[in-house]
Design a protein around this motif. Structure first.
Motif: not given
Length: 321
Positions: A31-40, A104-105
Motif C-alpha cells: 500500500v505504501a509503494v502504491s501511494l508513494l509511486c502515485a504521488i511521484a 488516498a492511493a
C-alpha cells in the motif's frame, strides 16, 4: 514516448490493475509503494500541487485511522481506553491506517488517470464496445463547453439591459436568474435538435456503424503490453497465493517472507513506476532532440550549414590545394 502517447487500451489496463490491486491488498508495504509511486507520478504530471494534494490525503488518512480506532473495537493489544470505557487497540488502529492509505492511493491514481484519459481516448474505448454510445458521449462532451459559453454570453447580454447577475433587488435577481435559465434551456433544446438531425443525416443511427480513431497498435505498444501482462500476472499470482494480505483480528498476522512475496514487491514496484519512467525518458529524449536542432533564424538549413566543422575545414583545404 511518455505514457499518455501509448495505446488507450494499455493506459486503461494499467490504471485498472493498479487501482484493483491497491483496493484488494492489505499488506502495508505494498500500500505504501502504491501511494508513494502515485504521488511521484502525479507530481510529474501536475507539478508541486500534487505533493500538497498527497500530503493532505495522508493527513486525512491518519485522521480516519484515529476515528476508526475510536469507533471500531477489535484485537487484543490495548493502547488506551475512551472516556466511555471502550478499548483502543493496535489492531483497529493499524487497520484504519491501511484503509485510509488505500483510499488516498486510489484517489491519487484516479487524479493521474484524469490527466491521461482525454475525451478522444474515452470515446475511442467506448466506441469499440458500443459505437452509438460513443457518439452520444462525444455529443455530450461537445455540448458541455457550448452550454457554458452560451450561458456566459446570455449573462453578458442581460447585464447590458440591467438584468444580469448581481443587478437589482433579491427578488429581481431571482426573476432574472429564472429568465436566463429559460433562455439557456430553450437554446440548448434547439441546439440538441439540430445536432440530432445532423447525426441522423450522416448515418449515426445506422446498423453496422463503426467508430473512427487515429490510434494504432504498433510494436512499441506490443512491448509495453507484454511488460504489463507479465507484471500483472506476477501480482495476481501472489494475490491468489495469499502473499498480499495481512490479518488484523484477533492479532496482526503477516505472511511469511518467501520468494513469491519478494517477487510481488519487485513486480508491483516496477508496475507503479513504469509510467513515471516512461514519462521521464520521453521528456529527456525530447529535450535531447530539441538541443540538437540547429538554431538558425530561418527554417531551412542548407546541407553545407548542416555539416560538421571538421568536415567543412577539410573541404576548404581541399579546394585551396
Amino acid at each position: 514516448m511518455n505514457f499518455a502517447s501509448y495505446h488507450p487500451a494499455l493506459n486503461l489496463l494499467f490504471f485498472v490493475a493498479v487501482i484493483a490491486f491497491t483496493a484488494c491488498w492489505t499488506r502495508p508495504g505494498l500500500v505504501a509503494v502504491s501511494l508513494l509511486c502515485a504521488i511521484a507520478y502525479a507530481a510529474r504530471l501536475r507539478g508541486p500541487r500534487a505533493v500538497v494534494f498527497g500530503g493532505v490525503l495522508i493527513v486525512a488518512a491518519l485522521a480516519f485511522a484515529a476515528l476508526f480506532a475510536l469507533n471500531v473495537h477489535f484485537g487484543v493489544t490495548n493502547l488506551a481506553r475512551t472516556p466511555i470505557g471502550n478499548s483502543i487497540t493496535v489492531e483497529s488502529l493499524t487497520c484504519g491506517v491501511i484503509v485510509g492509505l488505500k483510499v488516498a492511493a486510489i484517489l491519487v491514481w484516479l487524479w493521474c488517470a484524469l490527466c491521461i484519459f482525454t475525451a478522444d481516448k474515452v470515446v475511442f474505448l467506448l466506441g469499440r464496445v458500443c459505437p452509438k454510445a460513443a457518439l452520444l458521449l462525444a455529443v455530450m462532451l461537445r455540448a458541455v463547453p457550448m452550454v457554458r459559453d452560451r450561458a456566459e454570453k446570455i449573462a453578458v447580454a442581460q447585464s447590458g439591459i440591467g438584468k444580469g447577475p448581481g443587478q437589482g433587488s433579491i427578488l429581481r435577481r431571482i426573476v432574472n436568474a429564472l429568465r436566463r435559465g429559460s433562455i439557456l434551456v430553450s437554446w440548448s433544446i434547439e441546439r440538441f435538435v439540430e445536432m440530432s438531425d445532423s447525426m441522423r443525416s450522416r448515418g449515426g443511427i445506422l446498423r453496422g456503424r463503426t467508430a473512427y480513431s487515429l490510434y494504432r497498435f504498433d510494436n512499441r505498444d506490443r512491448l509495453l503490453a507484454v511488460m504489463l501482462v507479465a507484471l500483472v500476472t506476477v501480482c495476481a499470482a501472489a494475490t491468489v497465493l495469499g502473499q498480499t494480505r495481512m490479518l488484523f483480528s484477533p492479532v496482526i498476522v503477516l505472511p511469511r517472507v518467501s520468494s513469491v512475496g519478494v517477487a510481488v514487491y519487485v513486480a508491483f514496484f516496477v508496475l507503479c513506476l513504469l509510467p513515471l519512467a516512461l514519462q521521464t525518458v520521453g521528456e529527456a529524449s525530447y529535450a535531447r532532440r530539441a538541443a540538437t536542432v540547429p538554431k538558425k533564424g530561418h527554417l531551412f538549413v542548407s546541407p553545407r550549414e548542416n555539416q560538421g566543422p571538421l568536415k567543412r575545414e577539410i573541404q576548404e583545404k581541399g579546394r585551396t590545394a
